[in-house]
Design an enzyme around this catalytic site. Sequence first.
Site, mmCIF file in Angstrom:
data_model
loop_
_atom_site.group_PDB
_atom_site.id
_atom_site.type_symbol
_atom_site.label_atom_id
_atom_site.label_comp_id
_atom_site.label_asym_id
_atom_site.label_seq_id
_atom_site.Cartn_x
_atom_site.Cartn_y
_atom_site.Cartn_z
ATOM 1 N N TYR A 194 -5.716 -1.002 -6.842
ATOM 2 C CA TYR A 194 -5.420 -2.492 -6.473
ATOM 3 C C TYR A 194 -4.610 -2.031 -5.011
ATOM 4 O O TYR A 194 -4.567 -0.978 -4.430
ATOM 5 C CB TYR A 194 -4.278 -3.217 -7.453
ATOM 6 C CG TYR A 194 -2.864 -2.502 -8.019
ATOM 7 C CD1 TYR A 194 -2.627 -1.344 -7.462
ATOM 8 C CD2 TYR A 194 -2.630 -2.906 -9.319
ATOM 9 C CE1 TYR A 194 -1.268 -0.895 -7.958
ATOM 10 C CE2 TYR A 194 -1.238 -2.366 -9.621
ATOM 11 C CZ TYR A 194 -0.776 -1.336 -9.053
ATOM 12 O OH TYR A 194 0.234 -0.838 -9.540
ATOM 13 N N GLU A 195 -4.411 -3.201 -4.493
ATOM 14 C CA GLU A 195 -3.957 -3.467 -2.979
ATOM 15 C C GLU A 195 -5.105 -2.876 -2.120
ATOM 16 O O GLU A 195 -4.675 -2.305 -1.047
ATOM 17 C CB GLU A 195 -2.700 -2.763 -2.947
ATOM 18 C CG GLU A 195 -1.662 -3.218 -3.819
ATOM 19 C CD GLU A 195 -1.239 -4.546 -3.863
ATOM 20 O OE1 GLU A 195 -1.946 -5.462 -3.126
ATOM 21 O OE2 GLU A 195 -0.779 -5.072 -4.876
ATOM 22 N N GLY A 196 -6.390 -2.840 -2.484
ATOM 23 C CA GLY A 196 -7.320 -2.402 -1.845
ATOM 24 C C GLY A 196 -7.846 -1.371 -2.257
ATOM 25 O O GLY A 196 -7.133 -0.081 -2.239
ATOM 26 N N ARG B 238 0.587 -1.095 -0.024
ATOM 27 C CA ARG B 238 -0.083 -0.135 0.106
ATOM 28 C C ARG B 238 1.049 1.355 0.118
ATOM 29 O O ARG B 238 0.360 2.304 -0.666
ATOM 30 C CB ARG B 238 -0.929 -0.104 1.378
ATOM 31 C CG ARG B 238 -2.206 -0.911 0.882
ATOM 32 C CD ARG B 238 -2.845 -1.103 2.244
ATOM 33 N NE ARG B 238 -4.216 -2.154 1.618
ATOM 34 C CZ ARG B 238 -5.143 -2.569 2.461
ATOM 35 N NH1 ARG B 238 -5.099 -2.038 3.631
ATOM 36 N NH2 ARG B 238 -5.968 -3.312 2.000
ATOM 37 N N GLN C 216 -9.597 1.355 1.441
ATOM 38 C CA GLN C 216 -8.562 2.305 2.533
ATOM 39 C C GLN C 216 -9.325 3.391 3.313
ATOM 40 O O GLN C 216 -8.937 3.365 4.628
ATOM 41 C CB GLN C 216 -7.774 3.176 1.500
ATOM 42 C CG GLN C 216 -6.801 2.416 0.496
ATOM 43 C CD GLN C 216 -6.159 1.269 1.059
ATOM 44 O OE1 GLN C 216 -5.478 1.496 2.012
ATOM 45 N NE2 GLN C 216 -6.010 0.087 0.409
#
Lengths: 592, 592
Positions: free
Chosen positions: B434-436, B294, B441
């Site tokens: 991506y990555e959440g 992140r 977030q």
Amino acid sequence: MPIYTPPQKDMEFILHDVLKVHESTTPGYNELEPDFTGAILEEAAKIARDVMAPLNEVGDREGCTLENGVVRTPTGFQDAFDTLREGGWTGLDCDPEYGGQGMPYVLNAAVGEMQAGANMSLNMYPGLTHGAYSAIHAHASDTLKTKFLPKMVTCEWTGTMNLTEPHCGTDLGLLRTKAEPQDDGSYKLTGQKIFISAGEHDMAENIIHLVLAKIPGGPEGVKGISLFIVPKFLVKEDGTLGARNGVACGNLEEKMGIHGNSTCVMNFDDAEGYLVGEAHNGLRAMFTMMNEARVGVGLQGLSQAQAAYSNAVEYARDRLQGRAVTGTENPEGPADPLIVHPDIRRALMDQKAFIEAGRAFLLWGATMIDAHHRSDDKAANGLVSLLTPVMKGFLTDKGFECTVQAQQVFGGHGYIEEQGMSQFVRDARITMIYEGANGVQALDLVGRKLASGGGKNVMAFFELIKGFIKENETNEVLKDDFLAPLKAASKDLQAASMFFMQHGMKDPNAALAGSTDFLHLFGHTCLGLMWAQMAKAAQESLDAGTADEKFMQNKLVTGRYYMQRLLPETGLRLARIMSGAAPVMALAAEDF
Amino acid sequence: MPIYTPPQKDMEFILHDVLKVHESTTPGYNELEPDFTGAILEEAAKIARDVMAPLNEVGDREGCTLENGVVRTPTGFQDAFDTLREGGWTGLDCDPEYGGQGMPYVLNAAVGEMQAGANMSLNMYPGLTHGAYSAIHAHASDTLKTKFLPKMVTCEWTGTMNLTEPHCGTDLGLLRTKAEPQDDGSYKLTGQKIFISAGEHDMAENIIHLVLAKIPGGPEGVKGISLFIVPKFLVKEDGTLGARNGVACGNLEEKMGIHGNSTCVMNFDDAEGYLVGEAHNGLRAMFTMMNEARVGVGLQGLSQAQAAYSNAVEYARDRLQGRAVTGTENPEGPADPLIVHPDIRRALMDQKAFIEAGRAFLLWGATMIDAHHRSDDKAANGLVSLLTPVMKGFLTDKGFECTVQAQQVFGGHGYIEEQGMSQFVRDARITMIYEGANGVQALDLVGRKLASGGGKNVMAFFELIKGFIKENETNEVLKDDFLAPLKAASKDLQAASMFFMQHGMKDPNAALAGSTDFLHLFGHTCLGLMWAQMAKAAQESLDAGTADEKFMQNKLVTGRYYMQRLLPETGLRLARIMSGAAPVMALAAEDF
């Protein structure tokens, strides 16, 4: 593949409940009874959904190809274009004298949103033809009109706008294309134009280029620009096609989006052209095209937002992921649908609240364009001139933002081309750029339109708001939820206008540094006014015992969302404007 | 073609003038003398600019191709990757025990911004390897570490993260990939993963997949998830490669951007895997990867903004269009450069003011990660955990916005792929997803991090700001221009936090409806703090008679721009938050 959901009901609400077009005294509006507009929109919706939308992804994937000077459009475009032609859709609001159906522009605008929303690239072919039609209709001689317009109304021949050259876009004073006068009264044009949408393609017998060029010996800069008709094939006296003219597509651009529309480099080489209007007065004629095109581009921005939004709603209802924080809402399923999550709703409400008011704003603008054209209403013309850069700039900035938000609802799937959400973002992106980049719209608004006629148009806008508030001040539904925030926004807009007036003469940069903020401040105020009017109409309908109670209640809910969560942006915009030129201009060019 | 301008000087300013890393007591920071970091950044800048950047457009145009299970990367990627490997760049901050160079992460972060800015797709191959390295390093047995890490540090073997499945992304509790225990202690994995970046490619001897799967019989939902190493080729006792494992790329996704990185559908079919850490405790290990990833994605968002911005600056200086409203600035030329126009400057200043503070924010975060890893500083770990979703969500939302603004400076030319600005927009877009996704977030921030440890981390953040303001309250340069607006922003953030605490327990939707606004409110406050600190450092440098007066003066100018024009957004965000859940949740799901 994305679906297209035509917003027909919402359009009917705006036309009849809010704008009450059928009660308007504008000539031709008496035709616009709910049954009539309903039938037209119903047909338009079918074509948009069933004929145009299925080709949207095809156009994006295949794009256009250039081979030996011939541009091929994507599979199916020709057939869909034929459907539009055969249904008379291309001449809906055109002059009956040249074969048009003579309907009001406001109806054409509603139909146009559907067509652009379903397939923006395809819709640009008739769209640009319409712009060229309007410029010729307004400025060319009867001979030229008779020669070219009937085939353009039917889109047997399509049209283009040739403005930009490699070294100049906004700054047209720099253009180099030359038009040499000939003994027979025609001209020979030589030069290169770029970014010419629909400049060459295989879907029409002939292409009628409108070209800005300079007649040698004329005034310098923009005052020496003239407008010409340059047909791809010369047209004989009897109306049949003659020799190929000296104009050809030199290249197709690879673009971020609108792949289905051919964006051409056009080379003019002693091409025969005919002067439209007076020599050296091309800029005026061009603005006929541009103003129409700008409203049309605002419509495109909105249309992409609507198309993307309705797909995001479907996905948010279907995709199961996570559980509602307040307790499971889909106990039978492995997870709850996305739409239970507050942040997904926030994203959808942002879009919905913008789209519905943006649509009202555009259709209101269209009624003013009709009032100007059909009854020479100068006040309407003044106001819509003021609002045109707002319609173009604000609705495309926000429209693009909506497509990004809609794509975001899909998570990783939104980034995959197959899903179709990327295309909405990539297609919508051009609307912020073409027909005058949005910074140029802001400049036009602040540097020209605001002060035009001594500021009388902006004063009329404030009076309109003031009048609406006054007229409804005892309306309990409107009072706190709609009128109070509208008043606050209007106050911010007045303060900003005042700031520009006080500082603009001494320091023009003080106004221009805040121009984009002003455009957004203005746009929000317009949409606030639209929501107040829609809320009023919805409440009246509820009071009258409408059968469609839920639809009307939802208008109030969505309107309150706009007033509470989106409209307060006016305060931030004002604060930025009031910071003046200093923060923006302080750095030397070499220090960026 | 775009150029890449490494922001080396700015990084050095942040590292040494602002963060004073060379004076830090964090173990290993004593190495970070200005000469040393300067030399490293200089080398990194060369590789980014000369080796990686020229391949950025190639990667976009060629993309990756899948044929008979083999994925080919774009022309030149292999050579550039070899350059990174040979220079030891892939293991810059890795553990020396496994062949790394053991440098602080903060230096790796600065280098990483350059590498991602020059070529995000290419940089993802070593970037994902680093994430996998970290998870293995933190959670796997010594046997596994010894077997896999040395080759991953050198990127002879690359790594991946296999989380998402077709029916679940964020909601990992739903995942279906199964890991059956074998007699020898290994597992057999079967299932399908999607969106696997660098899942298959031709640039490494082996690919080490980290895979989330469920061991049959384990707990339901996320508590039953375990993490496994699944190598593409089995590794023999002597470290050489053995048989091909049961894992293969089933398809490559067509994406909006990052075409140079292979995004794979990965099929696991009785693939041999090794448990990392404890069974059913995979989520914890995954978060080691995720948290690092992140921060890395925040860095990517920032890097694309920087790359796009520097090209927009060049274009604005070169392109002649129109005249300055205050009088011609380029009388010799046919027009003035774009950069004279206030609205163009406004767009460039928006980007510059965000980018420089965003970079400081990330590098500050990196020092806290180092403090946690190198001296087990729990307070630093707490604070950086709180700030991680802000770094990811805010910096990518704004980073993407910057790429759009940079593209806008180019007008129509920005829409043409050849110009390269579209790629920055398309590549940056994934960082919001991506990555959440950024909504996740915001949820993590408001729903988890804010209240974590009784809110002590957010209290520490407020104390930090309070302390800074107190400490500098007599500083005349900072007082009105920096401290006052920082105080106001901090007050807004506190009011929002208080609102969540008061309403969140009773009505969690009241907090979650404002989560994205809170993330942005938090992000602006962080960047406001960064500008206050940078202004202080710049002023100190000026007071000390720096030779680089102009650079330091420009920091003050740019900082004031942020404080005056961008930071006031906190007020709008607070107003939205305070409107609570009602406007967001009022509509029924079927009424959207």
